[in-house]
Structures are given as C-alpha cells and as structure tokens.
Design a protein around this motif. Structure first.
Motif, mmCIF file in Angstrom:
data_model
loop_
_atom_site.group_PDB
_atom_site.id
_atom_site.type_symbol
_atom_site.label_atom_id
_atom_site.label_comp_id
_atom_site.label_asym_id
_atom_site.label_seq_id
_atom_site.Cartn_x
_atom_site.Cartn_y
_atom_site.Cartn_z
ATOM 1 N N THR A 169 0.847 -1.198 0.000
ATOM 2 C CA THR A 169 0.000 0.000 0.000
ATOM 3 C C THR A 169 0.878 1.242 0.000
ATOM 4 N N ASP A 170 0.501 2.230 -0.775
ATOM 5 C CA ASP A 170 1.233 3.502 -0.879
ATOM 6 C C ASP A 170 2.567 3.362 -1.616
ATOM 7 N N THR A 171 2.751 2.254 -2.341
ATOM 8 C CA THR A 171 3.889 2.130 -3.252
ATOM 9 C C THR A 171 3.355 2.162 -4.677
ATOM 10 N N ASN A 172 4.229 2.026 -5.633
ATOM 11 C CA ASN A 172 3.834 2.021 -7.044
ATOM 12 C C ASN A 172 3.431 0.638 -7.532
ATOM 13 N N VAL A 173 3.461 -0.369 -6.646
ATOM 14 C CA VAL A 173 3.197 -1.750 -7.039
ATOM 15 C C VAL A 173 1.841 -2.201 -6.511
ATOM 16 N N THR A 174 1.024 -2.760 -7.388
ATOM 17 C CA THR A 174 -0.239 -3.363 -6.961
ATOM 18 C C THR A 174 -0.164 -4.868 -7.159
ATOM 19 N N VAL A 175 -0.895 -5.604 -6.342
ATOM 20 C CA VAL A 175 -0.965 -7.067 -6.435
ATOM 21 C C VAL A 175 -2.421 -7.466 -6.590
ATOM 22 N N THR A 176 -2.720 -8.168 -7.654
ATOM 23 C CA THR A 176 -4.073 -8.632 -7.939
ATOM 24 C C THR A 176 -4.099 -10.147 -7.932
ATOM 25 N N THR A 177 -5.094 -10.718 -7.259
ATOM 26 C CA THR A 177 -5.271 -12.168 -7.248
ATOM 27 C C THR A 177 -6.490 -12.518 -8.083
ATOM 28 N N LEU A 178 -6.280 -13.327 -9.095
ATOM 29 C CA LEU A 178 -7.363 -13.795 -9.962
ATOM 30 C C LEU A 178 -7.846 -15.144 -9.452
ATOM 31 N N CYS A 179 -9.149 -15.221 -9.135
ATOM 32 C CA CYS A 179 -9.731 -16.449 -8.591
ATOM 33 C C CYS A 179 -10.829 -16.955 -9.518
ATOM 34 N N PRO A 180 -10.460 -17.675 -10.570
ATOM 35 C CA PRO A 180 -11.477 -18.237 -11.459
ATOM 36 C C PRO A 180 -12.053 -19.529 -10.892
ATOM 37 N N GLY A 181 -13.263 -19.841 -11.329
ATOM 38 C CA GLY A 181 -13.796 -21.168 -11.082
ATOM 39 C C GLY A 181 -13.376 -22.060 -12.242
ATOM 40 N N ALA A 182 -14.181 -23.048 -12.548
ATOM 41 C CA ALA A 182 -13.865 -23.952 -13.652
ATOM 42 C C ALA A 182 -13.718 -23.159 -14.945
ATOM 43 N N THR A 183 -12.625 -23.413 -15.651
ATOM 44 C CA THR A 183 -12.301 -22.677 -16.864
ATOM 45 C C THR A 183 -11.867 -23.659 -17.945
ATOM 46 N N LYS A 184 -12.269 -23.389 -19.175
ATOM 47 C CA LYS A 184 -11.951 -24.277 -20.287
ATOM 48 C C LYS A 184 -10.509 -24.078 -20.741
ATOM 49 N N THR A 185 -9.608 -24.825 -20.095
ATOM 50 C CA THR A 185 -8.190 -24.807 -20.440
ATOM 51 C C THR A 185 -7.672 -26.239 -20.384
ATOM 52 N N ASN A 186 -6.363 -26.400 -20.585
ATOM 53 C CA ASN A 186 -5.752 -27.725 -20.463
ATOM 54 C C ASN A 186 -5.751 -28.231 -19.024
#
Length: 255
Positions: A169-186
C-alpha cells in the motif's frame, strides 16, 4: 522505456489469452513455459512486440531464480509479472504420486513466491506503475477433498497475495489475485476433472482472462470471475469448514 510483462504458463489457456491482451496494449513480452516450439510459434505472430522466450520447467527447484537471472542477463526490466503457471490433480491424497504432488507445490507455491521475491525490488524502485497478477482459484476459499493439495496451494496464493498487496500500500506496485472457477483450459485434462460436476458450467479462458486483465489494470486486489463463482466464494466464508469440504467433495465427482 517500453512496458514489459513476464507471463508464466504462456503457451495455452489463460496464459496465452494474457499474451494476446498485453501484446494488443503494446507491451513487450517475456514468455516462460516448457514448450519452446510453441513459444517460438507465438513469438512469430507478434512482430510489433519484442518477445523473449525462456524455456523453463518451473516445477523444478531453482527454476525461478534461473528465469530471473536470464531476464537480468538480457538487460530486461519487468514492469508487470503474471504468475499464471500451475496445475492440479484429482484423486485421494494417499493414492496420488507424492512426486507429482510435490511438483504441484513447487510450481503453484514456490515458483510463484520466488519469482515475486526476485522481481519485486526492481519493480518497487521504478518510478512507473508496476503490477503483479497471481492466479489462484475459487478453490482458495474452502478445503477440497479429492484435490486436497491443489486447493491448499491456491489458498496459499490468495493469502500470500492479499498480505503482499497490503504491504505494498502507498507504493507504485499493486498485487491482484485472480480467482477463477472452472475454466476451459488444459487444466481440466491434466487434473482429470473434465467430467466432474465442477466443470459442467466452465467459463471460457478468454472471459476469465479479460476479467483478470481489467482487474489488474485497475489495481483491484481480488477478482472472482463469474456470478456463480462469486456467490460460491461468498457463501464459503459463512459455511462451517466441514460442510464446505463436503460440498467441494460432491462437485469433484463425475456429473
């Protein structure tokens, strides 16, 4: 200075969707995966971007540090890090090979943590905005019988990422967590979950990646893709852990 993104697991699924989105926005690309031929093929499609290919199996010890060293040796500065590579396994814990489960921990947890550790100092010292996207899962919100280690690795990713986001917080770096459910991939075929109830309403990798990409650019800390997945993750906060585990076990069975 050009914006440069490093994407792990870049040859298929979410990783490849991210490649397309970042390239369209003018980023230079550092692709990390095991399949060099596929990465070279992808590279040939993006002549307007500088594309660097690093062939590496991140489930091997020290691989993350080797990636960092190769990036530095090439004189590349990473502005955005996408920790996407990961896999799961379906089956009872004591019936699955411990070697494969250890590889899962190495890839899903250790490589993600180490890549973040190595690249973060330079990102923090930059005068420009820097971003980290860690791919977790809705599996992060409850225990997962029949995929016990996988669910636990994604719980780690979510907890680690949320804590790091607060530290930054208050730096130039953000962290995002992506939480998908079932996804059509390998992922589904590798994990042997294609015929389970959890994959009966799987989202497309493009849909999931687009939500994750928007969240990353806006600096959002956590994004859960799909209205049904949002509801499930929200409900898991209030259910007894034992009941959440029973539900997870139920959806892991064949439809």
């Amino acid at each position: 200075m050009n914006k440069t993104v490093l994407i792990t697991g870049a040859t298929s699924g979410l990783g490849y969707e991210f490649v397309k989105m970042f390239a369209a926005d003018g980023y230079d690309l550092v692709l990390v995966a095991r399949n060099k031929l596929k990465m070279e093929e992808i590279k040939s499609h993006y002549s307007n971007s500088k594309v660097t290919v690093i062939e590496k199996d991140l489930s091997n010890q020290y691989a993350a540090k080797e990636v960092f060293e190769e990036v530095k040796a090439a004189g590349i500065t990473i502005n955005t890090l996408v920790n996407n590579a990961g896999f799961g396994l379906m089956g009872k814990f004591d019936e699955l090979q411990i070697s494969k489960q250890s590889e899962m921990i190495q890839l899903n947890i250790t490589a993600l943590t180490e890549l973040t550790y190595y690249f973060l100092p330079e990102m923090r010292n930059s005068s420009n905005a820097a971003r980290i996207l860690n791919v977790a899962s809705t599996a992060a919100f409850q225990p997962g019988p029949l995929m016990a280690v996988y669910y636990a690795t994604k719980a780690y990713v979510l907890s680690f990422s949320e804590a790091l986001a607060e530290e930054l917080t208050d730096t130039n770096v953000t962290v995002t967590t992506l939480c998908p459910g079932a996804t059509k991939t390998n992922f589904a075929s590798v994990a042997n979950v294609e015929k389970t109830k959890m994959f009966s309403g799987a989202m497309s990798s493009q849909e999931v990646a687009e939500e994750g990409y928007r969240a990353l650019l806006s600096g959002k800390r956590v994004v859960i893709t799909g209205s049904t997945n949002k509801l499930g993750a929200y409900a898991a906060k209030f259910l007894p852990r034992s009941l959440a585990a029973k539900i997870a076990k139920y959806v892991a069975k064949e439809a």
